[in-house]
Motif scaffolding. Structure first.
Motif, mmCIF file in Angstrom:
data_model
loop_
_atom_site.group_PDB
_atom_site.id
_atom_site.type_symbol
_atom_site.label_atom_id
_atom_site.label_comp_id
_atom_site.label_asym_id
_atom_site.label_seq_id
_atom_site.Cartn_x
_atom_site.Cartn_y
_atom_site.Cartn_z
ATOM 1 N N LEU A 191 -22.320 14.097 7.093
ATOM 2 C CA LEU A 191 -21.400 14.261 8.215
ATOM 3 C C LEU A 191 -20.339 13.171 8.276
ATOM 4 C CD1 LEU A 191 -23.928 15.297 11.008
ATOM 5 C CD2 LEU A 191 -22.459 16.769 9.647
ATOM 6 N N GLY A 192 -20.496 12.119 7.456
ATOM 7 C CA GLY A 192 -19.516 11.034 7.480
ATOM 8 C C GLY A 192 -18.095 11.491 7.211
ATOM 9 N N PRO A 193 -17.837 12.241 6.116
ATOM 10 C CA PRO A 193 -16.465 12.702 5.872
ATOM 11 C C PRO A 193 -15.909 13.583 6.990
ATOM 12 C CG PRO A 193 -17.804 12.923 3.898
ATOM 13 C CD PRO A 193 -18.743 12.566 5.011
ATOM 14 N N ILE A 194 -16.786 14.398 7.603
ATOM 15 C CA ILE A 194 -16.316 15.251 8.701
ATOM 16 C C ILE A 194 -15.894 14.400 9.885
ATOM 17 C CG2 ILE A 194 -16.990 17.072 10.315
ATOM 18 C CD1 ILE A 194 -18.850 18.150 8.204
ATOM 19 N N TRP A 195 -16.686 13.349 10.172
ATOM 20 C CA TRP A 195 -16.319 12.473 11.282
ATOM 21 C C TRP A 195 -15.011 11.735 10.996
ATOM 22 C CZ3 TRP A 195 -16.233 11.718 16.062
ATOM 23 C CH2 TRP A 195 -15.883 10.482 16.610
ATOM 24 N N ILE A 196 -14.793 11.322 9.754
ATOM 25 C CA ILE A 196 -13.535 10.659 9.395
ATOM 26 C C ILE A 196 -12.356 11.610 9.620
ATOM 27 C CG2 ILE A 196 -12.215 9.690 7.470
ATOM 28 C CD1 ILE A 196 -14.829 8.593 6.367
ATOM 29 N N ALA A 197 -12.541 12.882 9.270
ATOM 30 C CA ALA A 197 -11.478 13.862 9.501
ATOM 31 C C ALA A 197 -11.208 14.032 10.992
ATOM 32 C CB ALA A 197 -11.858 15.202 8.868
ATOM 33 N N VAL A 198 -12.278 14.117 11.797
ATOM 34 C CA VAL A 198 -12.104 14.270 13.244
ATOM 35 C C VAL A 198 -11.430 13.035 13.838
ATOM 36 C CG1 VAL A 198 -13.337 14.516 15.428
ATOM 37 C CG2 VAL A 198 -14.061 15.850 13.443
ATOM 38 N N LYS A 199 -11.874 11.867 13.415
ATOM 39 C CA LYS A 199 -11.278 10.622 13.912
ATOM 40 C C LYS A 199 -9.800 10.546 13.568
ATOM 41 C CE LYS A 199 -10.891 5.814 12.736
ATOM 42 N NZ LYS A 199 -11.157 4.830 11.679
ATOM 43 N N THR A 200 -9.445 10.893 12.332
ATOM 44 C CA THR A 200 -8.039 10.852 11.922
ATOM 45 C C THR A 200 -7.215 11.863 12.693
ATOM 46 O OG1 THR A 200 -8.775 10.208 9.713
ATOM 47 C CG2 THR A 200 -6.509 10.960 9.927
ATOM 48 N N ALA A 201 -7.798 13.035 12.969
ATOM 49 C CA ALA A 201 -7.061 14.069 13.700
ATOM 50 C C ALA A 201 -6.731 13.625 15.120
ATOM 51 C CB ALA A 201 -7.867 15.363 13.726
ATOM 52 N N PHE A 202 -7.600 12.829 15.738
ATOM 53 C CA PHE A 202 -7.368 12.364 17.099
ATOM 54 C C PHE A 202 -6.613 11.035 17.160
ATOM 55 C CE2 PHE A 202 -10.810 15.344 18.059
ATOM 56 C CZ PHE A 202 -10.346 15.908 19.240
ATOM 57 N N SER A 203 -6.255 10.475 16.011
ATOM 58 C CA SER A 203 -5.583 9.178 15.976
ATOM 59 C C SER A 203 -4.072 9.361 15.998
ATOM 60 C CB SER A 203 -5.985 8.390 14.721
ATOM 61 O OG SER A 203 -7.368 8.147 14.705
ATOM 62 N N ASP A 204 -3.389 8.418 16.614
ATOM 63 C CA ASP A 204 -1.929 8.410 16.591
ATOM 64 C C ASP A 204 -1.446 7.935 15.225
ATOM 65 O OD1 ASP A 204 0.807 6.756 17.238
ATOM 66 O OD2 ASP A 204 0.596 8.544 18.479
ATOM 67 N N SER A 205 -0.393 8.530 14.729
ATOM 68 C CA SER A 205 0.094 8.193 13.392
ATOM 69 C C SER A 205 0.503 6.729 13.275
ATOM 70 C CB SER A 205 1.278 9.087 13.023
ATOM 71 O OG SER A 205 0.888 10.441 12.998
ATOM 72 N N SER A 206 1.000 6.146 14.373
ATOM 73 C CA SER A 206 1.455 4.755 14.323
ATOM 74 C C SER A 206 0.310 3.760 14.231
ATOM 75 C CB SER A 206 2.309 4.446 15.560
ATOM 76 O OG SER A 206 1.554 4.661 16.747
ATOM 77 N N THR A 207 -0.881 4.147 14.704
ATOM 78 C CA THR A 207 -2.033 3.234 14.685
ATOM 79 C C THR A 207 -3.109 3.676 13.700
ATOM 80 O OG1 THR A 207 -3.128 4.450 16.480
ATOM 81 C CG2 THR A 207 -1.640 2.653 17.109
ATOM 82 N N LEU A 208 -2.771 4.643 12.829
ATOM 83 C CA LEU A 208 -3.783 5.198 11.935
ATOM 84 C C LEU A 208 -4.282 4.155 10.941
ATOM 85 C CD1 LEU A 208 -5.374 7.644 10.916
ATOM 86 C CD2 LEU A 208 -3.408 8.229 9.489
ATOM 87 N N PHE A 209 -3.364 3.417 10.324
ATOM 88 C CA PHE A 209 -3.759 2.469 9.285
ATOM 89 C C PHE A 209 -4.225 1.148 9.870
ATOM 90 C CE2 PHE A 209 -0.772 5.376 7.224
ATOM 91 C CZ PHE A 209 -1.544 5.787 6.144
ATOM 92 N N THR A 210 -3.700 0.756 11.018
ATOM 93 C CA THR A 210 -4.147 -0.502 11.625
ATOM 94 C C THR A 210 -5.560 -0.395 12.163
ATOM 95 O OG1 THR A 210 -3.133 0.147 13.737
ATOM 96 C CG2 THR A 210 -1.792 -1.168 12.213
ATOM 97 N N GLY A 211 -5.985 0.811 12.560
ATOM 98 C CA GLY A 211 -7.338 1.001 13.085
ATOM 99 C C GLY A 211 -8.240 1.732 12.115
ATOM 100 N N ALA A 212 -7.980 1.583 10.810
ATOM 101 C CA ALA A 212 -8.768 2.322 9.810
ATOM 102 C C ALA A 212 -10.220 1.889 9.789
ATOM 103 C CB ALA A 212 -8.146 2.132 8.423
ATOM 104 N N SER A 213 -10.494 0.630 10.128
ATOM 105 C CA SER A 213 -11.874 0.128 10.100
ATOM 106 C C SER A 213 -12.649 0.463 11.357
ATOM 107 C CB SER A 213 -11.867 -1.384 9.893
ATOM 108 O OG SER A 213 -11.163 -2.026 10.948
ATOM 109 N N SER A 214 -11.996 1.012 12.350
ATOM 110 C CA SER A 214 -12.662 1.337 13.611
ATOM 111 C C SER A 214 -13.436 2.643 13.478
ATOM 112 C CB SER A 214 -11.636 1.441 14.738
ATOM 113 O OG SER A 214 -12.256 1.860 15.938
ATOM 114 N N VAL A 215 -14.607 2.706 14.131
ATOM 115 C CA VAL A 215 -15.407 3.929 14.090
ATOM 116 C C VAL A 215 -14.788 5.011 14.967
ATOM 117 C CG1 VAL A 215 -17.687 4.909 14.560
ATOM 118 C CG2 VAL A 215 -17.489 2.601 13.619
ATOM 119 N N LEU A 216 -14.245 4.622 16.101
ATOM 120 C CA LEU A 216 -13.617 5.555 17.024
ATOM 121 C C LEU A 216 -12.098 5.478 16.881
ATOM 122 C CD1 LEU A 216 -15.793 4.911 20.215
ATOM 123 C CD2 LEU A 216 -16.030 6.761 18.546
ATOM 124 N N PRO A 217 -11.391 6.560 17.176
ATOM 125 C CA PRO A 217 -9.928 6.530 17.068
ATOM 126 C C PRO A 217 -9.315 5.621 18.136
ATOM 127 C CG PRO A 217 -10.664 8.596 18.025
ATOM 128 C CD PRO A 217 -11.897 7.885 17.564
#
Length: 313
Positions: free
Chosen positions: A44-70
């Motif tokens: 389920l890890g890859p699915i959660w990464i996809a969900v997290k990325t989908a809910f993340s703002d594009s401007s903070t996507l790479f700065t918060g890459a290490s965060s578990v939650l968006p």
């Protein structure tokens, strides 16, 4: 001295043995659950990464890459993918977003899945019943050759199938995309044959005595008995057709009939400079897997039970 004086020590040793066996069983159960939990997290890890990325703002996507939650979760990615954002929204001007006709791709995937699955189940069921009950010359040899087709890699068949579809004039059509899947498949025939072999012969013999033909027995007795197996096979075939990419990508390149997987790939290739719009891409992906997830949640147990019941006969 009476003979019953040795009974208490025996009872105590028996109790200790039962406690030891119970503790070992409990430890084994917890160890098994721990292993299953590890595999579940990995799956389920890859699915959660996809969900997290989908809910993340594009401007903070790479700065918060290490965060578990968006960070700064938003529904903007889903809204713009589904075409619910006002074209004058200033957020659309921040970067070069791609475009995808989500609803058209969704309906194309539904249409392709229906055209590929419904005939496949119907023809496979009739072929499986013929192999299970009818007696004809060369039945075992034909069934063996049919199963041997499962060892042929599907990629080998792409070129001859593409040439055939092109000669028929079916490129960029629904029938061209669904044709290789609409007929019998070896797995479906084998799966249903094993189920039909478990049907009590007495039911069919009674129907034959009453004057019923094989078509009547098949449609009014055999199929109703194996409703769960047919449902399980339908779900498996539907998931496989829904996730199919390469063949629809070859045959259905026109935007008017692009299925979800092809539309997502087209959405990825629209990005300027070759940098994918990861937030929008993951939003498309999450929306695309929702129908499959719903099917697995509702009917996953039936699929597992049917596969466990099926065996070589």
């Amino acid at each position: 001295m009476s003979s019953h004086t040795d009974t208490p020590p025996l009872r105590q040793s028996t109790n200790f043995a039962s406690i030891r066996v119970h503790s070992r069983f409990k430890f084994s159960a917890w160890f098994g659950y721990a292993i299953l939990a590890v595999f579940a997290v990995i799956s389920l890890g890859p699915i959660w990464i996809a969900v997290k990325t989908a809910f993340s703002d594009s401007s903070t996507l790479f700065t918060g890459a290490s965060s578990v939650l968006p960070q700064h979760p938003t529904l903007f990615n889903f809204e713009r993918v589904m075409g619910l954002v006002n074209p004058a929204d200033p957020r659309l001007e921040q970067t070069s977003f791609g475009k995808v006709d989500f609803y058209r791709a969704l309906m194309n995937s539904v249409t392709f899945t229906l055209l590929a699955v419904v005939p496949q189940i119907a023809f496979s069921a009739m072929a499986a019943y013929a192999f299970a009950r009818l007696r004809f010359y060369g039945r075992r040899v034909i069934f063996f050759l049919f199963l041997a087709a499962t060892m042929i890699p599907s990629v080998v068949l792409f070129i001859p199938n593409f040439i055939l579809i092109k000669d028929l004039g079916w490129l960029n059509t629904y029938q061209g995309m669904a044709a290789p899947y609409a007929l019998m498949t070896p797995f479906a025939v084998f799966f249903l044959r094993q189920m039909f072999l478990s049907t009590p012969r007495e039911l069919e013999e009674s129907a034959l005595i009453d004057g019923a033909c094989y078509f009547t027995i098949f449609f009014r007795i055999v199929l109703p008995v194996h409703r769960s197996a047919l449902a399980s096979l339908t779900i498996l075939a539907a998931i496989n057709a829904w996730n199919e990419f390469f063949w629809p990508f070859l045959v259905g390149r026109d935007r008017a009939i692009q299925v979800m997987a092809v539309a997502i790939n087209s959405f990825r290739s629209q990005q300027a400079g070759g940098v994918p719009d990861w937030s929008g891409l993951m939003a498309c992906t999450v929306l695309g897997i929702i129908p499959v997830a719903v099917l697995l949640i509702l009917f996953g147990r039936k699929v597992v039970e049917s596969l466990q019941y099926t065996g070589f006969r």
